[in-house]
Design an enzyme around this catalytic site. Structure first.
Site, PDB file in Angstrom:
ATOM      1  N   LYS B 143       0.855  -1.183   0.000  1.00 45.97           N
ATOM      2  CA  LYS B 143       0.000   0.000   0.000  1.00 45.97           C
ATOM      3  C   LYS B 143       0.888   1.229   0.000  1.00 45.97           C
ATOM      4  CE  LYS B 143      -4.377  -1.206   2.196  1.00 45.97           C
ATOM      5  NZ  LYS B 143      -5.309  -0.840   3.289  1.00 45.97           N
ATOM      6  N   GLU B 185       0.049  -1.492  16.699  1.00 46.53           N
ATOM      7  CA  GLU B 185      -0.224  -2.345  15.531  1.00 46.53           C
ATOM      8  C   GLU B 185       0.078  -3.818  15.837  1.00 46.53           C
ATOM      9  OE1 GLU B 185      -1.655  -1.511  12.608  1.00 46.53           O
ATOM     10  OE2 GLU B 185      -1.480   0.674  12.558  1.00 46.53           O
ATOM     11  N   LYS B 227       0.717 -10.463   8.448  1.00 38.18           N
ATOM     12  CA  LYS B 227       0.422  -9.537   7.359  1.00 38.18           C
ATOM     13  C   LYS B 227       0.676 -10.195   6.001  1.00 38.18           C
ATOM     14  CE  LYS B 227       0.262  -4.985   5.692  1.00 38.18           C
ATOM     15  NZ  LYS B 227       0.353  -3.561   5.963  1.00 38.18           N
ATOM     16  N   GLU B 237      -7.238  -5.730  -1.210  1.00 36.78           N
ATOM     17  CA  GLU B 237      -8.255  -5.423  -0.213  1.00 36.78           C
ATOM     18  C   GLU B 237      -9.669  -5.496  -0.773  1.00 36.78           C
ATOM     19  OE1 GLU B 237      -7.036  -2.526   2.805  1.00 36.78           O
ATOM     20  OE2 GLU B 237      -9.056  -1.715   2.725  1.00 36.78           O
ATOM     21  N   ARG B 241      -8.377  -8.713   3.470  1.00 38.24           N
ATOM     22  CA  ARG B 241      -7.359  -7.746   3.889  1.00 38.24           C
ATOM     23  C   ARG B 241      -7.904  -6.614   4.756  1.00 38.24           C
ATOM     24  NH1 ARG B 241      -2.223  -5.268   0.495  1.00 38.24           N
ATOM     25  NH2 ARG B 241      -1.587  -3.799   2.111  1.00 38.24           N
ATOM     26  N   ASN B 245      -7.570  -3.389   9.070  1.00 37.88           N
ATOM     27  CA  ASN B 245      -8.012  -2.042   9.420  1.00 37.88           C
ATOM     28  C   ASN B 245      -8.745  -1.987  10.752  1.00 37.88           C
ATOM     29  OD1 ASN B 245      -7.075  -0.475   7.142  1.00 37.88           O
ATOM     30  ND2 ASN B 245      -8.460  -1.743   5.951  1.00 37.88           N
ATOM     31  N   HIS B 248      -8.841   1.159  12.715  1.00 30.23           N
ATOM     32  CA  HIS B 248      -8.455   2.235  11.797  1.00 30.23           C
ATOM     33  C   HIS B 248      -9.623   3.098  11.323  1.00 30.23           C
ATOM     34  CE1 HIS B 248      -4.704   0.057  11.842  1.00 30.23           C
ATOM     35  NE2 HIS B 248      -4.133   0.930  11.041  1.00 30.23           N
ATOM     36  N   HIS B 265      -0.011   7.938  14.561  1.00 35.12           N
ATOM     37  CA  HIS B 265      -0.948   6.995  13.943  1.00 35.12           C
ATOM     38  C   HIS B 265      -1.300   5.838  14.883  1.00 35.12           C
ATOM     39  CE1 HIS B 265      -2.919   4.502  10.962  1.00 35.12           C
ATOM     40  NE2 HIS B 265      -2.024   3.551  11.144  1.00 35.12           N
TER      41      HIS B 265
END
Lengths: 364, 364
Positions: B143, B185, B227, B237, B241, B245, B248, B265
């Site tokens: 990404k 994360e 991942k 996605e 996938r 998120n 998020h 973040h």
């Protein structure tokens, strides 16, 4: 209506060619699983001619339509105008399942494709090309891009459209000069792939120039078939696809050095094809009489076949070095071996290109 | 050295994790068939720490190296700085076989990946992530993106790196606050996929926070494995996938509304995870004691778990609507069902989100 399939696994799509088919586009979008919010990207000239017809068709099919216009001209194919497209799409909350419709020539197709490929990591787009150049070349194959001050199409992506929708009637409003420039690319397909198409262009010149629907449909269909075939075999130009750049190594350099002002893209390619055919004969890959056949067909369509006398050869050379096709400074040329077949050749050194360019300057 | 393969057909690549391995990167580029001209993209902070080591290694391997730096900070992850990268690459004649090396955190990785994906229709890039967040998340999976004033990562592409090269030693120079944000994360991977990893984070908190090499290598490796597995199954996605998120949807909205200034973040994601776990329990998808376990692990790492009191709920809601994951205005939430498993859920209406946000405001 003619239909050609571009075979690219899950990225396959149709090219539809017909007469007076613009009003049918809306219904053809229904099967794509798109969000109701979509956008047309066009320029004021084209939009005033065909915008209402396409918009009505799209709205009638149930879509909520945003229109984004970009001024008419290659000089607007840059990141600033891409940014304008992003702004509009975000303001109107287009989402990941939205689509863009590129209504216009190569500039609109290239910039819209680029915006589609980079908006929210890639959304769908539909090509509705309204110039001959875009119909036979830029709308098919997924090359998107914008210009940088240091070179044409330096920023871009490979991103295939979901559909290419070609209405030959749009050529009736195309300036003659642009029609001829588009024919340069059709001649290119003849030289690189199909002697019959090359001959057809010679025999049917009057029909084509008087916009005979069947003759136009034939040359557009044949050009799209050849492009679809080549792109299917090599989507990302790692091999075969580079043959589509016959005339372009020199053509791009001419456009850059003349700052895109003196020639239309097709005109620069016409000169490039003649010069590169001559280069091929200097290397004894092709008979000189075939070089003359190419030059003669180019000239019969009123296209330029020679480098202008006032151009600086050093600028052409340095511009070529920055060509995307150059790897580690080594240039790749597409050289015809006969009408209908080319070879990819890397062994051209600067001296030989200089000689080619000087020889022409000397003849004049 | 640990090696994880991201399986994506012809776009497959390795993630290499090790200690003190930066000096080895040059040799590992030799097999990629690159042009001799390549570039490092970094920021002044990271480059002053690791630039020389990486540059020396790359030059020693025979490459001609250009360095491009971008100021340090999320606010520079925009099209203006992408344009700066293009300018430098073109000025120094990087070609289609050139590569970019992204040396830095997520900002550098995202912007470099985007530049690589759009320079000459796509060139190679190598991720050398130097923050925990980038090592476990943004450097893997292809990404790329830059921010737009109307939303985070609105402009971007999917473009896989050729290699991800992770040196855990770089975490020694990472500010503590950023280390913690990266751990958010890692907690995420525990919640969505792997209860063992979740438990490991609880048991080994002290080791991890004191940068124990083995503990760090374990959590980075496990995060990358998860991942890689998810991305291999759904690169673009279109399904699975999206579970990455988790936290998020809310996290991005918090970042947007606070203009990326109040939270890193990972911190915003930490709040998002807690809120979305609570949302899941409101919908009776998960027991409240598991929501508390998540909140408790988040807080044990000193991460924020609640929305700040001064935030305007209406702004959060309108920002969510523009989220890339929203299709035709409908929001998608990733909701935990237990530790190690989530569901993708579309049925959340605005009223319920309001209730969730207000309830929290009331509790304070």
């Amino acid at each position: 209506m003619e239909k050609i399939r571009v075979e690219l696994a899950e990225r396959s799509y149709d090219i539809v060619i017909g007469s007076d088919i613009l009003r049918g586009i809306g219904d053809n979008l229904k099967s794509f699983g798109l969000s109701p919010r979509i956008a047309i990207v066009s320029n004021p000239t084209v939009f005033s001619l065909y915008g209402k017809c396409v918009s009505d068709s799209v709205k009638k099919a149930g879509f909520d339509l945003l229109t984004v216009t970009i001024p008419d001209g290659e000089e607007y194919k840059d990141l600033l105008w891409v940014q304008h497209i992003y702004d509009e799409l975000l303001k109107h909350k287009l989402d990941r399942s939205s689509a863009l419709i590129a209504l216009g020539g190569g500039v609109i197709g290239d910039i819209t494709g680029f915006a589609a490929s980079t908006y929210m990591r890639g959304i769908s787009y539909i090509q509705v090309p309204t110039t001959l150049l875009a119909q036979v070349d830029s709308s098919v194959g997924g090359k998107t891009g914008v210009n940088h001050k240091l070179g044409k199409n330096m920023i871009g992506t490979f991103w295939q459209p979901r559909l290419v929708w070609i209405d030959v009637e749009t050529l009736k409003t195309l300036p003659k000069k642009e029609l001829l420039a588009g024919l340069a690319e059709v001649i290119k397909y003849g030289v690189i792939w199909d002697e019959k198409l090359f001959d057809f262009l010679g025999v049917n010149k009057n029909k084509i120039l008087s916009l005979d629907r069947d003759a136009l449909t034939h040359i557009i269909k044949r050009s799209c078939e050849i492009k679809a075939e080549v792109v299917s075999r090599d989507e990302r130009e790692s091999g075969l696809r580079v043959i589509l750049n016959y005339g372009h190594t020199t053509g791009h350099a001419i456009e850059t050095v003349t700052e895109y002002k003196k020639y239309l893209h097709g005109e620069a390619v016409a000169i490039g094809m003649c010069l590169e055919a001559r280069l091929s004969s200097m290397l004894t890959f092709i008979d000189n009489n075939k070089v003359l056949r190419i030059k003669s067909l180019v000239e019969s369509y009123g296209l330029p076949s020679e480098m202008p006398a006032d151009i600086d050869i050093r600028h052409i050379l340095s511009s070529m070095e920055l060509d995307k096709k150059a790897v580690a400074g080594e240039l790749k040329f597409i050289l015809p071996e006969k009408i209908g077949s080319v070879r990819i050749y890397r062994g051209v050194d600067n001296k030989m290109i200089k000689k080619l360019l000087q020889e022409q300057a000397f003849e004049k």
